[in-house]
Each structure stands twice: as C-alpha cells, then as structure tokens.
Design a protein around this motif. Structure first.
Motif, PDB file in Angstrom:
ATOM      1  N   LEU A  60       0.837  -1.213   0.000  1.00 16.42           N
ATOM      2  CA  LEU A  60       0.000   0.000   0.000  1.00 16.42           C
ATOM      3  C   LEU A  60       0.871   1.261   0.000  1.00 16.42           C
ATOM      4  O   LEU A  60       0.509   2.265  -0.604  1.00 16.42           O
ATOM      5  N   GLU A  61       2.012   1.179   0.683  1.00 18.77           N
ATOM      6  CA  GLU A  61       2.928   2.331   0.714  1.00 18.77           C
ATOM      7  C   GLU A  61       3.328   2.758  -0.696  1.00 18.77           C
ATOM      8  O   GLU A  61       3.665   3.913  -0.931  1.00 18.77           O
ATOM      9  N   GLN A  62       3.335   1.808  -1.613  1.00 14.31           N
ATOM     10  CA  GLN A  62       3.672   2.132  -3.010  1.00 14.31           C
ATOM     11  C   GLN A  62       2.412   2.412  -3.838  1.00 14.31           C
ATOM     12  O   GLN A  62       2.462   2.409  -5.057  1.00 14.31           O
ATOM     13  N   ASN A  63       1.287   2.573  -3.137  1.00 16.08           N
ATOM     14  CA  ASN A  63       0.006   2.820  -3.815  1.00 16.08           C
ATOM     15  C   ASN A  63      -0.403   1.678  -4.742  1.00 16.08           C
ATOM     16  O   ASN A  63      -1.079   1.898  -5.751  1.00 16.08           O
ATOM     17  N   ALA A  64       0.034   0.481  -4.399  1.00 17.26           N
ATOM     18  CA  ALA A  64      -0.361  -0.692  -5.174  1.00 17.26           C
ATOM     19  C   ALA A  64      -1.296  -1.548  -4.326  1.00 17.26           C
ATOM     20  O   ALA A  64      -1.500  -1.287  -3.139  1.00 17.26           O
ATOM     21  N   VAL A  65      -1.854  -2.573  -4.951  1.00 19.14           N
ATOM     22  CA  VAL A  65      -2.931  -3.347  -4.316  1.00 19.14           C
ATOM     23  C   VAL A  65      -2.450  -4.745  -3.932  1.00 19.14           C
ATOM     24  O   VAL A  65      -2.032  -5.511  -4.797  1.00 19.14           O
ATOM     25  N   PRO A  66      -2.506  -5.093  -2.642  1.00 15.94           N
ATOM     26  CA  PRO A  66      -2.158  -6.453  -2.258  1.00 15.94           C
ATOM     27  C   PRO A  66      -3.301  -7.415  -2.612  1.00 15.94           C
ATOM     28  O   PRO A  66      -4.464  -7.101  -2.396  1.00 15.94           O
ATOM     29  N   VAL A  67      -2.933  -8.556  -3.160  1.00 18.57           N
ATOM     30  CA  VAL A  67      -3.913  -9.606  -3.475  1.00 18.57           C
ATOM     31  C   VAL A  67      -3.465 -10.845  -2.711  1.00 18.57           C
ATOM     32  O   VAL A  67      -2.301 -11.251  -2.816  1.00 18.57           O
ATOM     33  N   PHE A  68      -4.372 -11.425  -1.942  1.00 20.79           N
ATOM     34  CA  PHE A  68      -3.957 -12.557  -1.103  1.00 20.79           C
ATOM     35  C   PHE A  68      -4.236 -13.880  -1.792  1.00 20.79           C
ATOM     36  O   PHE A  68      -5.345 -14.122  -2.264  1.00 20.79           O
ATOM     37  N   ALA A  69      -3.198 -14.718  -1.840  1.00 27.45           N
ATOM     38  CA  ALA A  69      -3.381 -16.095  -2.311  1.00 27.45           C
ATOM     39  C   ALA A  69      -3.342 -16.991  -1.076  1.00 27.45           C
ATOM     40  O   ALA A  69      -2.782 -16.612  -0.041  1.00 27.45           O
ATOM     41  N   ASP A  70      -3.925 -18.159  -1.186  1.00 28.14           N
ATOM     42  CA  ASP A  70      -4.035 -19.025  -0.001  1.00 28.14           C
ATOM     43  C   ASP A  70      -2.701 -19.710   0.307  1.00 28.14           C
ATOM     44  O   ASP A  70      -1.731 -19.597  -0.462  1.00 28.14           O
ATOM     45  N   ILE A  71      -2.687 -20.398   1.453  1.00 33.86           N
ATOM     46  CA  ILE A  71      -1.452 -21.034   1.927  1.00 33.86           C
ATOM     47  C   ILE A  71      -1.619 -22.549   1.965  1.00 33.86           C
ATOM     48  O   ILE A  71      -2.734 -23.064   1.873  1.00 33.86           O
ATOM     49  N   ASP A  72      -0.490 -23.238   2.133  1.00 30.25           N
ATOM     50  CA  ASP A  72      -0.581 -24.687   2.308  1.00 30.25           C
ATOM     51  C   ASP A  72      -0.724 -24.979   3.812  1.00 30.25           C
ATOM     52  O   ASP A  72      -0.237 -24.218   4.642  1.00 30.25           O
ATOM     53  N   PRO A  73      -1.422 -26.066   4.157  1.00 28.36           N
ATOM     54  CA  PRO A  73      -1.709 -26.305   5.572  1.00 28.36           C
ATOM     55  C   PRO A  73      -0.514 -26.830   6.375  1.00 28.36           C
ATOM     56  O   PRO A  73      -0.532 -26.776   7.596  1.00 28.36           O
TER      57      PRO A  73
END
Ligand SMILES: Cc1ncc(COP(=O)(O)O)c(C=O)c1O
Length: 438
Positions: free
Chosen positions: A106-119
């Motif tokens: 966000l500091e770079q004015n960009a958008v974080p997109v979350f991908a899932d994790i392995d269990p």
C-alpha cells in the motif's frame, strides 16, 4: 498422560508461577563494547560501521549486496520501490503474515492480493498464486511463517512464466536454508527483520539482500533521499523519484556486526530448543507440531502448534487461555500480534481504507483491476488462523526448565480437555471481551 491435575484456569495449581522469561534482547560484552566504540568515535550516523555490517551480512548469505535499513517493514518498502511497483499494480502476498508484508505494498500505492497457503508450512500455495495472477500482477511476496524455508522453485517458475518479481519476506527466517543455500537467496530480493525477538536483534532494524546490481542501487537510493550510491558522498538527489530516509545508525550496525558473529550459534540453539519441544510433545493427541520440510532446514524462530478442535473439543483461544493460566503463555500476545486474523479479513482491507479518507489504491483511477477482500477468499489461511497457536519463542535464552514447563502445561491442558470431551463438557473460558480484543 494423567488427567488428574486440576487446570489452573479452574482453580488448580499452575505449572509455573514465575512467568516465562521476557523476550529480551540478548547481548554480551561484545555488543556493549562495540556500541561504546561508536560513541567514542563520535560518528553515530550511517557510515563505515554500517558498511562493515552490510558486508558481513552479504558474506554470510553469499550474495553480492546487503542494505541495512530501519526495519523489516522498510526493507520490504525499499524492495518494492526498487522493482518499480506503483499505482495500478497488484502484488500477491501471503495472508499468513505480519501486516507489514501487505501494508508495504500500500505504501507504493499498489494493491495487495492474497493467495491461499498450504496447511503444512503455512506458506503461499503456488496453485493459488497462479489463480490470483491478473494482467496487473507485478510481484509475489512469499513469507516464511515461523522459520521453515519456503519452497521457492515452484514460485520462481511461476514468476518466470508470468514475468514477475519475487521478494522473499524472510523476516522470521534468518538462518533457514533452502536446497543447500541460505533461505532468501533464491528470489530477486529478500528482506529480514532484526527487531528485538527476531533471530538476531539490533533493537529495531532490518535488511534487504540481492545479487542484482541495479536493484541494489535503487534500494540504496530509495532509502537515502535518492542519492546515487555509485556517485559517493558528493551525490545529490539524482534519482528524481519519490524517496525517503530509512538509514540506520552506526550504533545499530555495531550491534548487528556482533550479532552476525553469533548467528550460527543462535541458529543452533534455537533449533535445539525447537526440536526438544517437538520431542517432548510428539505423542500428545489433539495438537499438530511444526513440520520440517524436506527441501531445507528450518530456523525455529517461534514454535507453533495447531489445535485440533475436533479432537480436543476446544478452539485455539480457549487452549491459549488455559495455558496462560498455567503460567507458560502470555495472553497479551494474542491481541497485540493479531495472530488469529488472516490478512484478507483485516478491517483495513474489508473496508478498503485508503489514503486521505479515499479508497485509494483499492479503487484508484490508475487501477484497472478489481479487488475484493473477505471471508472464503483464502479458506486454508482463515481456518488455520483459528487453529494455530504461537506457543512460544524458542530463543537461545530459554532453559530446559522453561521448555519442560511449556511441555508439561500443554500435556496438562490436553489431558483435561480430552476428559471434558468424554464427559460432554463444553469448554468456554473466553469472555466476549477476550474475543473482541482479537
Ligand atoms: C513476516 C514479517 N514481515 C515483516 C515484518 C516487519 O518487520 P519489522 O517489525 O522489523 O518492521 C515482520 C515482523 O516483525 C514479520 O514477521
């Protein structure tokens, strides 16, 4: 395991009354002397001692460049700035992380997109990374969750295929190895934190490493008002881009040099402690212990266990409160760290709270994509955030007695919970207030 001991949370005697040792910095006379020498030199600002520290870091990792900055967070920020992330871009981030892995985007004015994790290791799942790639994706930030090295090859493969940058967030993993190399040397840049409690500490601090000369030059510039490193001290503000000041002082660097000298010892001590706990807890039902991957060696930064609600009849919060009453867990850690919250569920994202009361960068005119945050987006991460308990640091100051007390308390709570389950008793120690704090 005997279930005869009454839990402290129900009025029984606690396993331990003196509390756990605080996560204090552990310094010797060497650090003290090094700091004193800097004071005597009257050269506190970034200078030759900082450069010596950076050289030491680069040599230890076997990379060309290291840049010391004020924190792991600012290391992430300089890395993102160097690869040119900006308005309109998306960066794929792990949702199982500390907030700065995504707020730095966000500091770079960009958008974080979350991908899932392995269990198993709580690391980004390459299959979900692929699913989350859009025409706007610019970079991937894999995060080591507790010190296990991330399996980087599949991620680098995806990055090559889609022409993406990879920044390894190894803030918690100084000292892990991946396929025989130091963890953090596979991606384009890796970042580390040296805040108190991490594997090495300079009080506050962090660093970024890379083998790429151009990225290094940009990171260096960004962290020092866009001066050009190659032009030396006569350089002015050449880069002509937004920039900032993330310099550390020679004081922190002097501490860092001494801590780096001890790093191998710290790694050995932490891993001995982590493995000792695993040995003590290996046959305890209802909890899953941290896994060590086949692709490298973990550094036990923290010791995490996963509570199997279906076996114990209790969720992680009730388990943590029972352990806290036994004197081996500080319940304040739950709200201050927000461990139970998957990043895609943080109010910041759900509400798309942007700069200056706007919804930028989430709904910024430069951004042609569409991002939404909410439940169901990262189902594994959301479930595991409710089950994984950050049981304890396993720092080199922990004694056998500390670790034995933790293991004793875990076994005691598990036994009592299993008996309650047989009796059909509901476990609910968490008041509304406890849940509201999380
Ligand atoms: C995974 C991760 N990334 C980034 C950071 C930020 O580091 P710092 O606290 O030094 O800013 C931390 C934690 O401290 C972390 O655990």
């Amino acid at each position: 395991m005997s279930g005869k001991e009454l839990l402290a949370i129900e009025g029984g005697a606690p396993v331990r009354t003196e509390g756990m040792p605080p996560e204090a910095d552990f310094f010797g006379l060497e650090e003290l002397e090094a700091v004193t020498n800097v004071m005597k030199s009257r050269a506190l600002r970034r200078g030759n001692i900082t450069e010596e520290y950076e050289k030491k870091i680069a040599d230890w990792f076997g990379v060309k460049h290291a840049l010391a900055v004020t924190s792991g967070t600012t290391a992430l920020h300089v890395a993102l700035a160097a690869i040119g992330v900006g308005p309109g871009d998306e960066v794929i981030v792990s949702p199982y992380t500390f907030v700065s892995s995504d707020t730095s985007v966000l500091e770079q004015n960009a958008v974080p997109v979350f991908a899932d994790i392995d269990p198993d290791y709580l690391h980004l799942d390459p299959a979900d990374i692929e699913r989350k790639i859009t025409p706007y994706t610019k970079a991937i930030i894999p995060v080591s969750a507790y010190g296990a090295p991330v399996d980087m090859d599949p991620i680098m493969e995806i990055a090559r295929k889609h022409n993406l940058w990879v920044i390894e967030d190894d803030c918690r993993a100084i000292g892990a190895t991946y396929k025989g190399k130091k963890s953090g040397t596979t991606g384009h840049i890796a970042v580390f934190s040296t805040v108190a409690g991490k594997v090495i500490s300079t009080g506050e601090g962090g660093f970024a490493i890379t083998n790429d000369d151009a990225l290094y030059e940009k990171m260096w510039s960004y962290s020092d008002f866009a001066r050009k490193r190659s032009l030396g001290s006569s350089s002015k503000y050449h880069w002509g881009l937004p920039c900032t000041n993330y310099r550390i002082t020679n004081l922190q660097a002097a501490i860092g040099i001494e801590q780096m000298k001890k790093l191998d010892e710290f790694v050995e001590a932490r891993n001995k402690n982590g493995r000792y706990l695993s040995e003590q807890l290996k046959d305890v039902p209802g909890i899953i212990l941290p896994k060590e991957p086949v692709w490298g060696e973990t550094i036990y930064y923290y010791y995490l266990i996963r509570i199997q609600q279906e076996v114990l009849g209790s969720d992680m919060l009730n388990f943590a409160l029972a352990l806290s009453a036994e004197g081996v867990f500080d319940k304040k850690l739950l709200p201050t760290t927000r461990w139970p919250i998957s990043q895609n569920l943080e109010p910041l994202f759900i509400e798309k709270s942007g700069y200056g009361g706007t919804k930028c960068p989430f709904e910024c005119a430069h951004y042609k994509g569409k991002v939404e945050y909410g439940p169901g987006q990262c189902p594994v991460s959301e479930k595991l955030h409710e089950e994984v308990l950050w049981l304890s640091s396993v720092n080199p100051q922990m004694t056998r007695k500390d670790l034995d007390d933790i293991a004793h308390a875990v076994k005691k709570v598990v036994s009592a919970f299993l008996e309650k389950k047989v009796r059909g008793e509901k476990i609910e120690y968490a008041a509304e207030r406890d849940r509201a704090l999380l």
